[in-house]
Structures are given as structure tokens and as C-alpha cells.
Design a protein around this motif. Structure first.
Motif, short mmCIF file in Angstrom:
data_model
loop_
_atom_site.label_atom_id
_atom_site.label_comp_id
_atom_site.label_asym_id
_atom_site.label_seq_id
_atom_site.Cartn_x
_atom_site.Cartn_y
_atom_site.Cartn_z
N ASN A 50 7.50 6.67 1.24
CA ASN A 50 6.47 7.26 0.37
C ASN A 50 6.08 8.67 0.81
O ASN A 50 4.95 8.91 1.25
N TYR A 109 -2.03 8.02 4.27
CA TYR A 109 -0.74 7.57 3.75
C TYR A 109 -0.46 8.07 2.34
O TYR A 109 -1.31 8.63 1.67
N LYS A 215 -0.47 -2.99 -12.71
CA LYS A 215 -1.10 -1.69 -12.46
C LYS A 215 -0.04 -0.61 -12.49
O LYS A 215 1.15 -0.88 -12.34
N VAL A 281 7.83 -4.28 3.21
CA VAL A 281 7.31 -4.87 1.96
C VAL A 281 8.48 -4.87 0.96
O VAL A 281 8.86 -3.83 0.44
N PHE A 286 8.94 3.63 -4.93
CA PHE A 286 7.65 4.30 -5.05
C PHE A 286 7.86 5.81 -5.05
O PHE A 286 7.98 6.44 -3.99
N ASP A 307 8.71 0.03 1.60
CA ASP A 307 7.79 0.49 2.65
C ASP A 307 8.51 0.65 3.98
O ASP A 307 7.94 0.43 5.06
#
Ligand code: BMA
Length: 340
Positions: A50, A109, A215, A281, A286, A307
Motif C-alpha cells: 500500500n 499507514y 465499502k 491479509v 489495494f 498486505d
């Protein structure tokens, strides 16, 4: 020459790989050597993911989410000649406050890196009585001055536009809870000075499409194009085994970016390679940045994987805009300009 124009500088050395033969239907293709950043990339840092990068001088620079071996994430600076092989500073970015005193959040983060006029802004998630947005600016990547937090808690996903619109800075964000947030829409806020934020508008909501029904959240800084602001974002689906994070695409109105012109009903990319499905994860793709060349129309998308890693994928502005428009499905909540 692309049909759709990106209003941004030429980036001759944009990383690139041609679309593999036989990849039918998919508008984005992965770099064959993914992941570009593997485990334990810095002493004391177990994983980088990320993260956001951009052209700088004759190469590239980036801000990277480094998960330390004590589990706490911080932001590290990295430099690269080709935007694929990265060298990292061994220490986290030493932010200072406006008086020059050291400022280090409890954690930091999911950084984004965006240049507006002559200043580079870093935007991330940090603690402020729960998950909130932190910001800093730099002009030389030596001194990083912390700015006021733009929003009250809780919010953990903010993306700045690369230019002012109608005289104001524009930021997308996703208000949340302080935990793993089982809801969330993208909102937009304006600021004349990067201190005071207002004119909040709803941009788009989680949708009835299953891949983004829990979401959504902003991803890479929007790219200005002749069709509108091209936005790569993330959409989350809930399964009996946990969340799955896919990459989605939308095009926002150029002068009023709270209006969604097109929104792709299909994900653009979803976890399917080992480095996306397996990691700290599982099942996370992402997006946090793009590098794009306005002359060739090439776009390189940088995304966190599970992740644990950083991945790179490619498309062209013509192909992605055409795909989003062809598969666009808007709902009422995408077109309202915000209830006052
Ligand atoms: C979100 C963010 C991201 C992370 C994702 C999956 O809430 O914290 O940093 O990639 O969860 O764990």
C-alpha cells in the motif's frame, strides 16, 4: 498517441509491459515479475505494501508503508531509476512540525504522494483518538513538515487531487469507524489552504455489485483526462472468510468532481495471483498510485498485495476509459452533488 488525452506531464520512462496475448476482456494486466517488492525489504521492516510513487528528477520517488517487525506501520522513503527496483532509506521519514520539532505519529499507514503546484504532499492514516488522516508537505524530500489533520476521526483513506479545482484543493476520503469498518462511501472536501476543509460532498457509495457491496475507498490520485478525472479505487466484498479487496474504476466530472460520470460495474482487477491471495491479509489488491505518460497514454498502477507486497499492473488511458464507459452503471447516489 492516445485518443483520450491525459492532462499531465510526459513521463518517457514510465514502466511498461505490453498486454499478454490472449488476455481477453481484462482491461488491466499484471507485470510478469510481480511482486516488485518482496518480504523483509529493510532491516526491521517485515513487509512493504500500500505505497505511492511518482516521477522525480531523472527517476522516481515514493512513500512506502513499512510494517516494522514489532507490527507497527510507518512511512519510509524510497528511490528508483526505473520505478521497479527500489532502494529504501533505512529509517522512517522524520516528520517535523511547523516549528521544526520532531513529529512522529503513533503509527502511519497507506500513504499517498501527490504534487500540487510546487509542493509534494503526503497523506496517510494515523492515530488521533482513533484512525484519522495525517498530512505533511515537502519540496525537497529532505524536510517533511507535518500539516494540520484535515478531518476529525474516524477516517483512514484520503486521496488528494493533483491540482486545485475552482481555486481549492480537493480531497477524497472515506469516513469510517476505528476498527475494520463494515461500511463506507467516498466523500469529497475542499480547502483554500490545506488547513480548513469544507464544502463536503458525497461522491459515490458502495454499490449493489457484489465485489464492492461492503465499502469503497479512494485509491490512486485521480488522473486528469479529456473525459474527466480517472479514478482507480478499491471496493470491498464480504465473504464468510473475510473481506476481499478489488480495484475499481470511475470517471468524475472535471469541474465538479463530486459528480460521477461513469462507474464501472465490473472490478478492473481482483485477487487471483499467489501474492494477492496469500499473505498477512489474504485477498487484497489495494491501489495507491499510478505513473502515467500523457504522450503514449501508458498507465502503470501500483497496488498493495495481501498486505505483504507491492504489485504493478498496466493499462492505457484509451483502453481503461473505454472499458469503464462500456461497463458503466450509475446509481442515484453517484449523481447527487451532496445533501446540504
Ligand atoms: C484496510 C486498510 C488497508 C488494508 C486493508 C486490508 O482497512 O487498513 O491498509 O490493506 O484494510 O487489510
Amino acid at each position: 498517441m492516445s485518443k483520450v488525452k491525459m492532462i499531465s506531464p510526459e513521463v518517457k520512462n514510465v514502466p511498461w509491459q505490453e498486454k499478454p496475448e490472449g488476455l481477453k476482456g481484462a482491461p488491466i494486466w499484471r507485470y510478469s515479475e510481480n511482486p516488485i517488492i518482496g518480504r523483509n525489504p529493510i532491516e526491521g521492516v517485515a513487509r512493504i505494501f500500500n505505497s505511492a510513487v511518482m516521477p522525480y528528477e531523472d527517476g522516481f520517488i515514493g512513500v512506502f508503508r513499512g510494517e516494522q517487525t514489532n507490527g507497527i506501520p510507518y512511512i519510509y522513503l524510497g528511490r528508483s531509476k526505473d520505478a521497479i527496483h527500489w532502494e529504501f532509506d533505512s529509517n522512517k521519514i522524520p516528520f517535523v512540525d511547523e516549528d521544526g520539532n520532531p513529529f512522529m505519529p503513533l503509527y502511519a499507514y497507506d500513504p499517498r504522494l501527490v504534487k500540487v503546484e510546487d509542493t509534494y504532499y503526503i497523506i496517510w492514516c494515523q492515530d488521533f483518538y482513533g484512525a484519522s488522516i495525517g498530512m505533511a508537505k515537502t519540496t525537497d524530500f529532505k524536510t517533511f513538515v507535518r500539516l494540520e489533520n484535515p478531518f476529525i476521526p474516524f477516517n483512514r483513506n484520503a486521496v488528494l487531487f493533483p491540482r486545485k479545482v475552482n481555486g481549492n484543493f480537493i480531497m477524497l476520503s472515506r469516513p469510517s469507524d476505528s476498527g475494520h469498518t463494515p461500511f463506507g462511501d467516498i466523500f469529497l472536501s475542499e480547502s483554500p489552504d490545506m488547513v480548513y476543509w469544507g464544502k463536503h460532498r458525497h461522491v459515490m457509495g458502495r454499490s449493489s455489485e457484489w465485489w464492492e457491496s461492503v465499502k469503497i475507498g479512494g485509491g490512486a490520485a485521480p488522473i486528469e483526462t479529456s473525459e474527466g478525472w480517472l479514478l482507480f479505487y478499491h471496493g470491498v466484498s464480504g465473504t464468510c472468510n473475510g473481506y476481499v479487496y478489488s480495484i475499481g474504476g470511475a470517471i468524475l466530472d472535471i469541474d465538479n468532481p463530486s459528480i460521477v460520470k461513469y462507474r464501472c460495474e465490473n472490478f478492473l482487477l481482483t485477487p487471483e495471483e499467489w501474492y494477492e491471495e496469500r499473505g498477512f491479509v489474504p485477498n487484497v489488491t489495494f491501489p495507491c498510485a499510478t505513473i502515467h505518460d500523457s504522450v503514449s497514454g501508458k498507465i502503470a498502477v501500483y497496488y498493495g498485495c495481501a498486505d505483504s507486497y507491492v504489485g504493478l499492473a498496466f493499462t492505457t488511458v484509451d483502453e481503461i476509459v473505454d472499458y469503464i464507459k462500456t461497463h458503466s452503471h450509475l446509481t442515484e447516489s453517484d449523481t447527487e452533488i451532496g445533501r446540504r
